[in-house]
Enzyme design. Sequence first.
Site, short mmCIF file in Angstrom:
data_model
loop_
_atom_site.label_atom_id
_atom_site.label_comp_id
_atom_site.label_asym_id
_atom_site.label_seq_id
_atom_site.Cartn_x
_atom_site.Cartn_y
_atom_site.Cartn_z
N GLN A 1 0.85 -1.19 0.00
CA GLN A 1 0.00 0.00 0.00
C GLN A 1 0.88 1.24 0.00
OE1 GLN A 1 -3.27 -0.23 2.82
NE2 GLN A 1 -2.89 1.85 3.48
N ASP A 2 0.43 2.31 -0.65
CA ASP A 2 1.06 3.61 -0.57
C ASP A 2 0.11 4.54 0.17
OD1 ASP A 2 3.21 2.76 -2.05
OD2 ASP A 2 2.72 3.90 -3.85
N ASN A 3 0.67 5.34 1.10
CA ASN A 3 -0.10 6.32 1.86
C ASN A 3 0.46 7.70 1.56
OD1 ASN A 3 -1.49 4.21 3.14
ND2 ASN A 3 0.02 4.11 4.78
N HIS B 1 4.68 6.51 15.62
CA HIS B 1 3.70 5.46 15.36
C HIS B 1 4.35 4.13 14.99
CE1 HIS B 1 0.86 8.93 13.98
NE2 HIS B 1 0.87 8.81 15.29
N LYS C 1 8.35 0.72 6.43
CA LYS C 1 7.93 1.90 5.67
C LYS C 1 9.08 2.38 4.81
CE LYS C 1 4.77 3.56 9.25
NZ LYS C 1 4.46 4.66 10.19
N TYR D 1 4.44 7.41 1.53
CA TYR D 1 5.21 6.29 2.06
C TYR D 1 4.54 4.97 1.75
CZ TYR D 1 2.12 6.92 6.14
OH TYR D 1 1.03 7.07 6.97
N LYS E 1 -4.35 12.17 19.94
CA LYS E 1 -3.76 10.85 20.20
C LYS E 1 -2.25 10.95 20.38
CE LYS E 1 -3.05 8.05 16.76
NZ LYS E 1 -3.22 7.16 15.61
N ASP E 2 -1.59 11.74 19.54
CA ASP E 2 -0.14 11.86 19.65
C ASP E 2 0.29 12.67 20.87
OD1 ASP E 2 0.14 10.31 17.40
OD2 ASP E 2 0.55 11.99 16.05
#
Length: 188
Positions: free
Chosen positions: A47-49, A63, A73, A133, A170-171
Amino acid sequence: MTEFIRHRLPDLVEVRPIKHGDHRGFFSEVYKRADFQDVGLIADWIQDNQSHSAAAGTVRGLHFQSPPMAQSKLVRVLRGAIYDVAVDIRKGSPTYGEWVAVELSAEKWNQLFVPVGFAHCFMTLEPCTEVLYKVSAPYSKELEGAIRWNDPALGIEWPDLGVEPTLSEKDKTAPLLEEFDSPFTYQG
């Protein structure tokens, strides 16, 4: 030929593809499986994000995803620049809790290979930064994890951009390294 640069933590590899340019523009092989395999960087990219960050000082991370959905990654910048950081979170590793940072930018045309067992984070250095990525496993909400990006125990030397960093909730509230029970084990 693509240049592969091993950093202080040799599992983290900066990748510098060659750009061939002329009056029309340029061409570059940004990923060629055989070249990566020749230097021991093996991942089955599935997959590419892509992310866009409007403001300089945007922080995404630290993360990771736990097994069986752990991800390698390959990170690159399409527009702008980032301060890219990876932290070794493999139990029993001689470099557990240590980190490497590399400035990635569209101008430098470089990438960072981050293997399974490392937490990953970046801070945008310019507004309107776009990051692309590849990942070796799909996203899993149940197996996602994070460590606090600015944990003093890690001692990451973040750039001072003169702005308050922009983070997700969250971070901001991710656990510190000392509160963290890693799902990764160093294989030596």
